[in-house]
Design an enzyme around this catalytic site. Structure first.
Site, PDB file in Angstrom:
ATOM      1  N   GLY A 287       0.853  -1.189   0.000  1.00  0.00           N
ATOM      2  CA  GLY A 287       0.000   0.000   0.000  1.00  0.00           C
ATOM      3  C   GLY A 287       0.885   1.235   0.000  1.00  0.00           C
ATOM      4  O   GLY A 287       1.158   1.856  -1.032  1.00  0.00           O
ATOM      5  N   CYS A 356      -9.838  21.516  18.129  1.00  0.00           N
ATOM      6  CA  CYS A 356      -9.727  21.851  19.547  1.00  0.00           C
ATOM      7  C   CYS A 356      -9.132  20.718  20.366  1.00  0.00           C
ATOM      8  O   CYS A 356      -9.795  20.128  21.224  1.00  0.00           O
ATOM      9  CB  CYS A 356     -11.102  22.228  20.070  1.00  0.00           C
TER      10      CYS A 356
END
Ligand code: LLP
Length: 429
Positions: A287, A356
């Site tokens: 991959g 955040c």
């Protein structure tokens, strides 16, 4: 030796993907933006393929690394098979190129009956079973559909591989595969089922492995098992050596891919030759080594700020776009897409996104020529496990993807819209 992935090079101070300046792409398609080089994907596939030319083999590209349909189609056209781990990935291969369905290997520890039936109907090459439970479910599905399934067991060779613990898979204590010591009995059991056909042995020891020695050791163990299975009267047509070949994430420490692929091929085919005439067809599931260096993530600087002694460059890409630095502590090289003259002073800063969480960063304490809001930066080697791990955390739309070939640019995934995101939900109370 290559100083930087050849997909991304500066031409007259502009970082280009092949022959297209990234600035042009960023301005046209917006940021965050994934950019891939078709030529690099093709070259890396061909290099790997060539390295194994001495033995009959098929490269089954691991869809999870980058599942974009255009990339799958490009690889299918080169003759690739595919390694899938879900019904969703199966459908991607079907859409990309239907004729590649017969070159699919289906891996994963949790295949459901529905997914198995889908794969049986599609006529895939082989199921890599990871437990006795999967064997029983597949036997039932195959009998129900009256379709014969080629099966292999993914054996766990108990070989340590030097990589991040989250992506090392070949040790006894990992959830993957069946213990190699239990394999003979499982093959015996599989052969009693009318609609199962014992066809192969498979393994996968982990990802981002840069030393080829563990691959050799794992294959040596698989070869011993194949000899025993042959003695037991089975015919092992396939040996699936998995994926896992690593890449260099730092241009200061380059790797010559042709040389590296050759050493990898020797490590795998060396022990395998011992089987002589009964040597099975080799399957590989690469991959990252094919798509990793072929892709980059382009991001725009939003703000520069300082908290205490620390500098932060806040950019518009975040951990939802590329989670590798946050999740694995991966160090991707980040470079400006335009070199200015004279070079601005170097500033040490964290490159962080708008999410955040303190864990939302693309790099920490990185030395880069000072940048200003509106400038663009490029995160290199992001072609594998970048977009495929992207999420909508913080209700952020996932990035667009473009595929470049020479001067040709194709938008292969448009930027997600808020509408795409909200359409599966209802506000019902
Ligand atoms: N085959 C199997 C059964 C796998 O589990 C994997 C990867 C591959 C092949 C492909 O391995 P590759 O050639 O790409 O190393 N998200 C992580 C990597 C996860 C790898 C999962 N399995 C990262 O960003 O490093």
């Amino acid at each position: 030796m290559l100083a930087r992935p050849p997909a991304f090079l500066y031409k007259k101070n502009d970082l280009c993907c092949e022959r297209v300046p990234l600035r042009k792409l960023a301005e046209k398609f917006g940021t965050p933006l994934y950019v891939y080089s078709a030529t690099t994907i093709r070259e890396r596939y061909e290099t790997l393929d060539k390295a194994f030319r001495a033995v009959p083999h098929t490269l089954c590209y691991s869809v999870k690394a980058n599942a974009n349909l255009s990339i799958l189609r490009l690889l299918a056209r080169l003759g690739a098979g595919f390694d899938i781990v879900s019904g969703g990935e199966l459908e991607r291969v079907r859409v990309a190129r239907k004729s590649a369905l017969k070159k699919i290997v289906f891996s994963g520890v949790g295949k459901t009956a529905v997914e198995m039936e889908q794969a049986l109907r599609a006529g895939i090459l082989v199921f890599n079973l990871e437990s006795e439970g999967e064997l029983e479910v597949l036997a039932r599905c195959a009998a129900k559909l009256r379709k014969t399934a080629n099966v292999a067991f993914r054996v766990n060779p108990d070989v340590p591989a030097e990589t991040h613990p989250y992506i090392s898979t070949g040790l006894r204590e990992h959830k993957f595969g069946v213990p190699i010591s239990a394999a003979r009995e499982l093959y015996r059991r599989a052969s009693t089922h009318k609609y199962l056909h014992v066809a192969g042995v498979s393994l996968h020891i982990g990802s981002q492995i840069t030393d080829v020695a563990p691959f050799r050791l794992a294959i040596e163990r698989a070869v011993e098992l194949i000899e025993q299975l042959n003695e037991d009267g089975h015919t092992i047509k396939f040996l699936d050596a998995g994926g896992g070949l690593g890449i260099s994430y730092q241009s200061a420490n380059p790797m010559d891919f042709a040389d590296y692929a050759q050493r990898y091929a020797e490590a795998i085919t060396g022990p395998f030759k011992k089987l002589g005439k009964s040597a099975p067809h080799l399957l590989l599931e690469p991959g990252r080594s094919i798509v990793g260096p072929a892709g980059a993530l382009v991001t725009r600087v939003l703000y520069q700020k300082q908290n205490g002694n620390k500098n932060f460059t806040i950019v518009d890409a975040a951990m939802n776009d590329l989670i590798r630095p946050s999740l694995y502590g991966a160090k991707h090289e980040i470079v400006p897409i335009r070199l200015s003259n004279p070079t601005p002073p170097v500033v040490r800063a964290d490159i962080a996104g708008p999410i955040c969480e303190t864990g939302d960063f693309l790099a920490r304490d990185l030395d880069l020529p000072a940048s200003a809001p509106g400038d663009y930066l490029c995160v290199l080697d992001a072609g594998a496990y970048g977009m495929s791990l992207a999420s909508n955390y913080n209700t952020r739309m996932r990035a667009a993807e473009v595929l470049v070939e020479g001067t040709r640019v194709r938008l292969v995934r448009r930027r997600e819209t808020l509408r795409d995101l909200l359409q599966t939900e209802t506000a019902c109370l």
